[in-house]
Design an enzyme around this catalytic site. Structure first.
Site, PDB file in Angstrom:
ATOM      1  N   LYS A  77       8.407  12.457 -18.791  1.00 11.71           N
ATOM      2  CA  LYS A  77       8.886  11.098 -19.055  1.00 11.71           C
ATOM      3  C   LYS A  77       7.719  10.119 -19.063  1.00 11.71           C
ATOM      4  CE  LYS A  77      12.261   7.712 -17.418  1.00 11.71           C
ATOM      5  NZ  LYS A  77      11.448   6.644 -16.859  1.00 11.71           N
TER       6      LYS A  77
ATOM      7  N   PHE B  93       0.837  -1.206   0.000  1.00 10.52           N
ATOM      8  CA  PHE B  93       0.000   0.000   0.000  1.00 10.52           C
ATOM      9  C   PHE B  93       0.875   1.261   0.000  1.00 10.52           C
ATOM     10  CE2 PHE B  93      -3.197   2.784   2.323  1.00 10.52           C
ATOM     11  CZ  PHE B  93      -4.018   2.942   1.212  1.00 10.52           C
TER      12      PHE B  93
ATOM     13  N   LYS C 262       8.464  -3.297  14.692  1.00 10.19           N
ATOM     14  CA  LYS C 262       8.893  -1.988  14.203  1.00 10.19           C
ATOM     15  C   LYS C 262       9.937  -1.370  15.124  1.00 10.19           C
ATOM     16  CE  LYS C 262       6.320  -1.787  10.542  1.00 10.19           C
ATOM     17  NZ  LYS C 262       6.925  -1.816   9.188  1.00 10.19           N
TER      18      LYS C 262
ATOM     19  N   PRO D 255       5.221   6.623  11.008  1.00 10.04           N
ATOM     20  CA  PRO D 255       3.862   7.054  10.674  1.00 10.04           C
ATOM     21  C   PRO D 255       2.799   6.481  11.601  1.00 10.04           C
ATOM     22  CG  PRO D 255       4.526   5.288   9.209  1.00 10.04           C
ATOM     23  CD  PRO D 255       5.709   5.578  10.098  1.00 10.04           C
ATOM     24  N   ALA D 256       1.720   7.237  11.718  1.00 13.95           N
ATOM     25  CA  ALA D 256       0.534   6.752  12.425  1.00 13.95           C
ATOM     26  C   ALA D 256      -0.156   5.716  11.544  1.00 13.95           C
ATOM     27  CB  ALA D 256      -0.386   7.933  12.723  1.00 13.95           C
TER      28      ALA D 256
ATOM     29  N   THR E 139      10.578   0.236   2.951  1.00 12.36           N
ATOM     30  CA  THR E 139       9.186   0.300   3.419  1.00 12.36           C
ATOM     31  C   THR E 139       8.608  -1.087   3.645  1.00 12.36           C
ATOM     32  OG1 THR E 139       8.182   0.179   1.220  1.00 12.36           O
ATOM     33  CG2 THR E 139       8.891   2.352   1.976  1.00 12.36           C
ATOM     34  N   SER E 140       9.455  -2.101   3.659  1.00 13.48           N
ATOM     35  CA  SER E 140       9.006  -3.489   3.629  1.00 13.48           C
ATOM     36  C   SER E 140       7.909  -3.782   4.649  1.00 13.48           C
ATOM     37  CB  SER E 140      10.192  -4.421   3.870  1.00 13.48           C
ATOM     38  OG  SER E 140       9.814  -5.738   3.633  1.00 13.48           O
ATOM     39  N   ALA E 141       6.830  -4.395   4.145  1.00 11.62           N
ATOM     40  CA  ALA E 141       5.693  -4.742   4.991  1.00 11.62           C
ATOM     41  C   ALA E 141       5.483  -6.247   4.953  1.00 11.62           C
ATOM     42  CB  ALA E 141       4.432  -4.027   4.511  1.00 11.62           C
TER      43      ALA E 141
END
Length: 347
Positions: free
Chosen positions: A78, A62, A204, A227-228, A119-121
């Site tokens: 581009k 996401f 985290k 981040p929240a 950003t790996s989730a």
């Protein structure tokens, strides 16, 4: 632009995804089960100029999609050329690597990149628990590998890691020295996360601390964003694991005044803003939120956005009285982004 995933994918799937990225700056996650499984992660390298060649882990998550979309929008001309020609740009390529495997494969994926957005989730493959203790351990390992790969890749100059506000807010409220303000200097208490089985917060927290440890040891230029709860279109279906995991303990966060949200577009802009500012003054940790859920009206909006019952946040019967023990502050991020990002952030 390169794509890096945990497991090997069919070449046709990679080419389809590359075409999807080139077709439009507005990216949407594909709604098939291949994108929902734990082992389907991607890194995306986008390069409009040499200094902007970057790698984004979990490029189809996401947040990853939103960030890639924001990076692509850096060069509208581009994109227009891509749409018109329909051809593949030789600066866009598919690369495979495993975040939890050897550092060498990640270094190969990062080769030529000036920066990395980690950003790996991670998701529960069964789709039930949201986030388990073992997944927290995997997240730490991935964070360590990414940082080590950054350190040994000559081209990489900086890294922005996505942590979580949960790595800041879960503190022992009985401690007398505890500040009433939660900001970039605040850290959650690891033992409290374990006692409450807050595995997402623990993952985290440990992953961010591991990243800072390696960054200091290896001399990697690092910034982290906390981040929240991430919100945005179709959040309940496009980001279910992270949403469920984040909201464990939601009632307690609500009563403490630290249940907050951030819009996915604003979060992506914040990542890019911090990344660009790292050449100048950006450093350390940044809390990112744009709304605190501080009453039943806000709780109702969150319930609607997440497709969850309101009592998930306020308890049975609800309450108009919030027992604020803490105040969230993202003033550091607000000050940094003023003049860089055209959006508002709460302080």
């Amino acid at each position: 632009m390169g794509i890096v995933g945990l497991d090997e994918r069919e070449n046709i799937e990679l080419q389809e995804f590359c075409r999807m990225l080139m077709a439009s700056a507005g990216l949407h996650r594909r709604k098939d089960d291949r994108q929902q499984r734990n082992n389907k992660r991607f890194d995306l390298r986008g390069d409009d100029e040499e200094d902007m060649l970057v790698c984004v882990t979990s490029g189809v998550s996401f947040l990853g999609l939103a960030l890639v979309d924001r990076l692509l929008r850096q060069d509208v001309e581009k994109l227009r050329e891509m749409r018109t020609s329909g051809s593949t740009d030789d600066r866009i390529s598919a690369v495979m690597a495993k975040l939890t495997d050897d550092v060498e494969s990640l270094s190969h994926a990062f080769d030529g990149c000036r920066g990395v957005f980690h950003t790996s989730a991670f998701v529960d493959p069964a789709g039930l628990s949201g986030y388990t203790k073992s997944m927290a351990e995997i997240e730490v390992k991935a964070s360590e590998n990414v940082m080590k790969a950054c350190a040994v890749t000559p081209s990489v100059r900086k890294c922005v890691l996505t942590s979580s506000l949960l790595a800041c807010v879960w503190q022992e409220s009985t401690l007398n020295h505890l500040s009433p303000v939660i900001n970039h200097d605040s850290w959650s208490t690891e033992s409290l996360c374990i006692d409450k089985k807050l595995w997402y917060a623990l993952g985290k927290l440990r992953a961010e601390k591991a990243a800072w440890k390696i960054a200091e040891e290896k001399g990697v230029k690092l910034a982290t964003i906390c981040p929240a709860l991430i919100t945005g279109p179709e959040i309940s279906t496009r980001n279910p694991t992270a949403t469920l995991a984040y909201l464990k303990g939601a009632q307690e966060m609500y009563q403490s005044g630290v249940l907050a949200t951030v819009d996915i577009t604003r979060l992506a802009e914040a990542h890019l803003g911090v990344f660009e500012a790292m050449n100048e003054a950006a450093f350390g940790r940044y809390i990112c939120f744009d709304r605190v859920v501080d009453g039943e009206e806000e709780a109702e909006k969150l319930a609607e956005a997440t497709s969850m019952p309101k009592n998930k946040f306020v308890g049975n019967g609800g309450s108009n009285i919030i027992q604020n023990r803490f105040e969230l502050s993202n003033r550091k991020l607000t000050n940094l982004l003023s003049g860089r990002v055209h959006c508002c952030y709460s302080s």
